[in-house]
Scaffold this active site. Structure first.
Site, PDB file in Angstrom:
ATOM      1  N   ASP A 125       0.855  -1.169  -0.032  1.00 49.47           N
ATOM      2  CA  ASP A 125      -0.103   0.111  -0.062  1.00 49.47           C
ATOM      3  C   ASP A 125       0.880   1.258  -0.063  1.00 49.47           C
ATOM      4  OD1 ASP A 125      -2.088   2.041   0.587  1.00 49.47           O
ATOM      5  OD2 ASP A 125      -2.911   0.748   1.929  1.00 49.47           O
ATOM      6  N   ARG A 127      -0.306   4.331  -0.590  1.00 47.74           N
ATOM      7  CA  ARG A 127      -1.118   5.812  -0.557  1.00 47.74           C
ATOM      8  C   ARG A 127      -0.520   6.632   0.562  1.00 47.74           C
ATOM      9  NH1 ARG A 127      -6.684   2.711  -0.058  1.00 47.74           N
ATOM     10  NH2 ARG A 127      -5.547   1.418   1.212  1.00 47.74           N
TER      11      ARG A 127
END
Length: 193
Positions: A125, A127
């Site tokens: 991930d 983000r």
């Protein structure tokens, strides 16, 4: 990163007439927020921080739960008559659309979503949520009740300065196509029920 609120307008939807706010980041990326009702009071705001998912949100892919999560968030906020959805342009957990398609191809070979990102050289991930904190501030939102099952998102938003009073579970139906994806999010990324 300082975003610029560029413009706002009304956006009638199947659920409610939201106010749509367009933001531009210094890197040229554009993000949007949907608000409903007066979100500038001291009362906590029901909010969803949703990362872009072209395949799920616009093409109705059954591989993930993104489209149903967005729809459910819009419906819940409409039912309350007040809330906010931040729509962040972070496709494929931050790896971009083409790399997400590459990750899908790796999943077709039997890898799960985390393994696919890793074999392509990415973290599971990637983000970033500092932009979300900036958007909430510019919208005048002081404290939120966050619609999420992702403990990493909770921590990242809190670390970025977002005042989260409550996590609101945000479950949608599992399909035969999304079962493995959701199981991987729970087992490898710690997503909550």
């Amino acid at each position: 990163m300082k975003l610029k609120l560029v413009t706002s307008t009304l956006l009638p939807t199947l659920f409610a007439e939201f106010r749509l706010h367009g933001f531009e980041a210094p890197n040229g990326k554009e993000h949007v927020a949907l608000t409903l009702g007066d979100v500038t009071t001291d009362e906590p705001v029901l909010a969803r921080v949703h990362s872009e998912c072209l395949t799920g949100d616009a093409l109705f892919s059954l591989r993930c739960d993104c489209g149903p999560q967005l729809e459910t968030a819009m419906r819940k906020i409409a039912e309350q008559g007040r809330g906010c959805i931040l729509y962040l342009r972070q496709e494929g957990r931050g790896i971009g659309l083409i790399n997400k398609i590459r990750a899908y191809a790796e999943q077709d070979k039997g890898l799960d979503t985390v393994e696919a990102n890793e074999i392509l050289g990415f973290l599971p991930d990637m983000r970033e949520y500092d932009i979300a904190a900036d958007m909430f501030t510019q919208l005048g939102i002081k404290q939120i009740r966050l619609l999420t099952n992702n403990p990493r998102k909770l921590k990242a938003l809190t670390d970025a300065g977002v005042n989260i009073l409550e996590r609101v579970a945000h479950r949608v139906k599992t399909t035969a196509h999304s079962h493995r994806y959701l199981a991987t999010k729970a087992s490898k990324l710690g997503h909550l029920p």
